[in-house]
Design an enzyme around this catalytic site. Sequence first.
Site, short mmCIF file in Angstrom:
data_model
loop_
_atom_site.label_atom_id
_atom_site.label_comp_id
_atom_site.label_asym_id
_atom_site.label_seq_id
_atom_site.Cartn_x
_atom_site.Cartn_y
_atom_site.Cartn_z
CE LYS A 243 113.90 11.87 30.24
NZ LYS A 243 113.20 11.21 31.35
NE ARG A 317 109.31 16.64 40.20
CZ ARG A 317 109.24 15.42 40.73
NH1 ARG A 317 109.35 15.26 42.04
NH2 ARG A 317 109.06 14.37 39.97
#
Length: 463
Positions: A243, A317
């Site tokens: 990020k 996830r």
Amino acid sequence: MAPFQFIDRPSPFNTKGGKTLPIFAITPAHIETGSIDPIALDWAKKAGFKAESGALLMVPTADGHLGGALFGLGKNPSDAPFLTGKLARTLPAGDWHIETAPLTANRLALGYGLGSYRFERYKAAAAEAPTLLIPTDADAADIKRQLAGVFLARDLVNTPTNDMGPDALEDVFRALGEHYKAKVSVIAGDDLLKENFPLVHTVGRAAAQAPRLLELRWGKKGHKRVTLVGKGVTFDTGGLDIKPASSMLLMKKDMGGAANVMGLALMIMDAKLKVDLRVLVPVVENSISANAFRPGDIYRSRKGLTVQIDNTDAEGRLILADALAYADEEEADLIVDMATLTGAARVALGPDLPPFFTDDDDLAHDLAEASLSVDDPMWRMPLYAGYDKDVSARIADLTNAPAGGMAGSITAALFLKRFVTRNRRWVHFDIYAWAQAERPHSPVGGEAQAIRALYHHLRKATA
């Protein structure tokens, strides 16, 4: 660092009685009709007090001492059901009671309690806080446990990762279980591979603190079987798909799903609901090291489905997939998972309205009803089958990051759905777990979302 407190933290309420100062919580109509205490009414008119929403005016006695306060509710008090939370941060220290208010006792007290929250682990404590005499017709015990659950979630999210990494989160999880005499077990490090949790291991293996799966069991067999699953990414660098710095500033909150299911579990256990409770929290730090997982890698999940890694920043996830597959191996009356999963959910509904996904229309109706009943917002989003093809990969069963960037919260939910095939009553919450702006009932910082509504639903369903 002080230990986390569960139910026995300092109370914002005065439980001793004695002399308390009055708060007149009023609307503009009270002033127009003159239907409040004459001294308070006279002072309000002289001061030009209009009872705007959240306005506060101190009222003196005839000899110049503090005699009470006027608190404005605005024209439509129902528009801000927890407005009394502002009192907890604006009243001077002392013992107070609310003299009049067009609010229910429970809503009035819960709002005040929610607004009393302070996170002061890393700075000197603020000035002494005011206390409120809890109304006699309020359910004091239930308000206290709801506050305890919400404050636990807020505390966990607010604590930075240097003090709330995988080890520390496990410590709090164990302490919560011990407090309520629940059974807690942990699978950590390479044992995750031995016990078939490969995706949890994959995501967390590059961190200094080992990945792990936390499990708590509480309650009696024969009661409704409820399984809670919470994403516990204690910090997310994004992995090798790193990020930008600005996007990492709030990544301590990426364990907000874990924090919220732990807060909900506290409420359930403290209320002694007739529930056979199971809580699963996969815990990792998504770090960068020589053994970090890579874009293009393919891994086999606990379910047996293979997953192609198309973005290492779509790690939540992955760990939920193994945990949900494990949850799905037992029959349950309800499986709930909560995760700070996608930015797409924020784009769709903003930070304060978490979406939920389920194929069970009756469950969706009940949750929406609970949400409205306790003013804990949520909004149903579709598990649209037309997008299911986007979750497929060319040389693996699934991709963790569909191309195109559209419908991201839906495709993430559809990915998770592939791992819950046995149990029909499953609901996924894509929460933000953070308040971006101060509100009457919460400061900026970690936030509990949807758990009061879920608690209300379960309490009603198990009564």
